[in-house]
Design an enzyme around this catalytic site. Structure first.
Site, short mmCIF file in Angstrom:
data_model
loop_
_atom_site.label_atom_id
_atom_site.label_comp_id
_atom_site.label_asym_id
_atom_site.label_seq_id
_atom_site.Cartn_x
_atom_site.Cartn_y
_atom_site.Cartn_z
N ASP A 185 0.87 -1.17 0.00
CA ASP A 185 0.00 0.00 0.00
C ASP A 185 0.91 1.23 0.00
OD1 ASP A 185 -2.42 1.54 0.46
OD2 ASP A 185 -3.22 -0.28 1.36
N ASP B 176 -3.01 4.58 -2.35
CA ASP B 176 -4.07 5.16 -1.52
C ASP B 176 -4.52 6.52 -2.06
OD1 ASP B 176 -5.51 4.80 1.07
OD2 ASP B 176 -4.49 6.66 1.60
N GLU C 120 -6.50 3.61 -5.74
CA GLU C 120 -7.78 3.87 -5.08
C GLU C 120 -8.18 5.27 -5.50
OE1 GLU C 120 -9.96 4.16 -0.75
OE2 GLU C 120 -8.07 5.15 -1.13
N HIS D 4 -11.03 -3.07 3.64
CA HIS D 4 -10.90 -2.71 5.07
C HIS D 4 -11.71 -1.46 5.44
CE1 HIS D 4 -8.24 -0.14 2.89
NE2 HIS D 4 -8.06 0.61 3.95
N ASP D 5 -12.33 -0.82 4.46
CA ASP D 5 -13.13 0.39 4.74
C ASP D 5 -14.64 0.11 4.70
OD1 ASP D 5 -10.87 2.02 4.92
OD2 ASP D 5 -10.93 2.55 2.79
O1 ISL Z 1 -14.09 4.98 4.20
C1 ISL Z 1 -14.35 5.38 3.09
C2 ISL Z 1 -15.36 4.69 2.29
O2 ISL Z 1 -16.34 4.16 3.04
C3 ISL Z 1 -13.69 6.49 2.42
O3 ISL Z 1 -14.16 7.73 2.74
C4 ISL Z 1 -12.20 6.39 2.64
O4 ISL Z 1 -11.78 7.21 3.64
C5 ISL Z 1 -11.53 6.74 1.35
O5 ISL Z 1 -11.93 5.75 0.46
C6 ISL Z 1 -10.03 6.76 1.46
O6 ISL Z 1 -9.54 5.55 1.96
C7 ISL Z 1 -8.16 5.34 2.05
O7 ISL Z 1 -7.46 6.43 2.61
C8 ISL Z 1 -7.72 6.73 3.96
C9 ISL Z 1 -7.70 5.50 4.87
O8 ISL Z 1 -8.24 5.82 6.13
C10 ISL Z 1 -8.47 4.34 4.27
O9 ISL Z 1 -8.37 3.21 5.09
C11 ISL Z 1 -7.92 4.11 2.90
O10 ISL Z 1 -8.47 2.99 2.28
C12 ISL Z 1 -6.66 7.71 4.39
O11 ISL Z 1 -5.39 7.20 4.14
#
Ligand code: ISL
Ligand code: CA
Length: 522
Positions: A96, A190, A243, A312-313
């Site tokens: 990541d 990310d 992402e 994971h989100d």
């Molecule tokens: O959680 C989300 C979707 O339900 C999003 O708002 C998320 O925060 C967004 O997709 C960004 O995610 C990524 O960056 C974030 C981190 O907290 C997340 O875990 C990661 O996947 C900040 O680094």
């Protein structure tokens, strides 16, 4: 076909995957112990969520040192061993890459914080006054430090890097080179479409994410991706998946266009938006029709998709798009759809055994910083505590982060509450039960890998009537018909062809709840 086109990706969230030393936190040795399990499943690529040194305000998405491993997870030797042992089994790892921001504990930020003259000041983004931008995690994007404010699109402990500074770009290239030289296969990047901020002007007022128009998919963002590709990635055999928040098909096509040389694949979100309005905290009843529509739209719009129902989100797919009453049937139906669409399938740890949402009952049990931030915002807006509790317990990211359920005993003192249903939903049971969700994943992965239609065929929607998703995959003279009842009701649908794979043991003249199968079309 390249490895990332024909392979299966499995996402590991290291904190919650496997704890090898009983301290309640998953670790790298724990992953090494499970490589054979992953190989058996049919995994080709592991996406490892950040294992780097981090104060864990966002479990590694707040990096304090890109060249160090979080000691809770092990050492750099463990990491090297993981890469090596995975490679021996023909499994490649993608890391990541979090470059929109660093932790405020990163030494660059500590230097920058010393004052305006510090050489690292320009690594971050500063302003004398706040503007009206809104954070992804709720509230403002500005935090005061002495006489200025720094920008944070996410938590205030995640300071946005200044990619206008060529030194920062150079740092990013060095980080990528360091990891690629270790033998990794590439990166999941990310929030890669918000890294370049055109200006820091006030934004048009929006319900959430005011300011967006100043940083979403800027021209320079595309150029930076090209530069990383040209100067670093193209020196290796790699795979990059970005992402990309709020991405549209048009934007995705640009990011993935072969000749533009930016990214290989993008993670889109539209099919994750089918059970809420406006934003994920406002849940509404899930309607399969919307899911089918979103999947079909992206299948049709892009030559290749990142196929996923979980990460994971996101709350767990079986709790969201299936039904616990039909646990096996609905989880297998989702597996069959996921692994039959056109693109690269991503499986999130635990999805393959049908792990469900967590048993959380109050905010106290939630560890996720985002949820806590949103709670504060909600309280400020005077949303009553009972209502707010209900909202956050439906949408919290911690549902995806409960400890992986290996056996009925579960983890000793886990960092996050584990599910009671580990007593029956666990890997040990799933391995024994030939009818388990896990064994269905294995069968389905193998089926996919042996099928030209599924690995590289064309996609065509046949019908979405009454929430039965029917589509065709075809390659040269071969044709498969995929039928999935995405509801908990019986549905009329029948074909006479022989069933090649199904989540029910027989076939009758109509579809039972969540029944899904593939038939050959002659
Ligand atoms: O959680 C989300 C979707 O339900 C999003 O708002 C998320 O925060 C967004 O997709 C960004 O995610 C990524 O960056 C974030 C981190 O907290 C997340 O875990 C990661 O996947 C900040 O680094
Ligand atoms: Ca541990």
């Amino acid at each position: 076909m390249k490895l990332w086109e024909k392979g299966i990706v499995y996402q590991i969230y290291p904190r919650s995957f496997n704890d090898s030393n009983g301290d309640g936190i998953g670790d790298l040795q724990g992953i090494i112990q499970k490589l054979d399990y992953l190989k058996e499943l049919g995994v080709d690529i592991i996406w490892l969520s950040p294992p780097y040194l981090s104060p864990n305000n966002d479990n590694g998405y707040d990096v304090a040192d890109y060249y160090k491993i979080n000691p809770e997870y092990g050492s750099m030797e463990d990491m090297d061993l993981l890469i090596e042992k995975a490679k021996k089994r023909n499994i490649r790892i993608i890391m990541d890459l979090v470059i929109n921001h660093t932790s405020t504990e990163h030494w660059w930020f500590k230097e920058a914080a010393k004052g305006k003259d510090n050489p690292y000041r320009d690594y971050y983004i500063w302003r004398d006054k706040k503007n009206n931008w809104g954070s992804f995690f709720g509230g403002t994007t500005w935090e005061k430090l002495d006489d200025q404010y720094y920008l944070h699109l996410f938590d205030k402990s995640q300071a946005d890097l200044n990619l206008k500074n060529p030194k920062v770009i150079k740092e990013v290239k060095d980080i990528m080179t360091y990891w690629l030289d270790k033998g990794i296969y590439g990166f999941r990047m990310d929030v890669i479409n918000v890294i370049y901020k055109n200006s820091l002007e006030n934004g048009k007022r929006r319900f959430v994410l005011t300011g967006l128009e100043h940083y979403l998919s800027t021209e320079r963002n595309h150029e930076i991706l090209k530069e990383l590709r040209r100067d670093v990635l193209d020196n290796y055999d790699t795979f990059t998946v970005g992402e990309t928040v709020l991405v549209t098909p048009k934007e995705a096509l640009d990011l993935m266009a072969k000749e533009r040389k930016e990214l290989d694949l993008v993670i889109a979100f539209e099919h994750m938006d089918v059970d809420h309005f406006n934003n994920k905290w406002f849940k509404i009843k899930y309607k399969p029709k919307k899911m089918i529509k979103a999947l079909d739209k992206w299948q049709t719009a892009l030559p290749w998709n990142c196929l996923y129902f979980e990460n994971h989100d996101q709350p767990r797919s079986v709790s969201r798009f299936g039904l616990i009453k039909y646990h096996k049937e609905s989880a297998k139906m989702l597996a069959l759809v996921l692994l039959s669409l056109r693109g690269t399938p991503f499986i999130y740890q635990g999805e393959e055994i049908g792990m469900t949402n967590g048993d959380f009952t109050s905010l106290d049990e939630i560890m996720d910083k985002e949820t806590h931030n949103v709670w504060k915002v909600g309280r400020k807006l005077l949303i009553p505590k009972r209502k707010l509790t209900k909202m956050i317990l439906k949408a919290t990211r911690d549902h995806a982060r409960t400890p992986m359920q290996w056996d009925e005993k579960g983890w000793v003192n886990p960092w996050l509450k584990q599910n009671k249903n580990k007593s029956h939903i666990n890997v040990e049971n799933s391995l024994k039960d030939k009818d388990s969700i896990l064994n269905f994943y294995k069968k389905m992965i193998e089926f996919r890998k042996n099928s030209h239609c599924l690995t590289k065929g064309e996609y065509k929607l046949i019908s979405s009537k009454k929430d039965v998703f029917v589509f065709e995959r075809s390659f040269e003279n071969e044709k498969l018909l995929i039928v999935a009842n995405m509801t908990n009701k019986e549905r009329p649908f029948n074909v006479n062809n022989d069933v090649l794979i199904s989540n029910y043991s027989d076939k009758i003249s109509y579809l039972r709840p969540y029944e899904a199968y593939i038939v050959e079309v002659k």
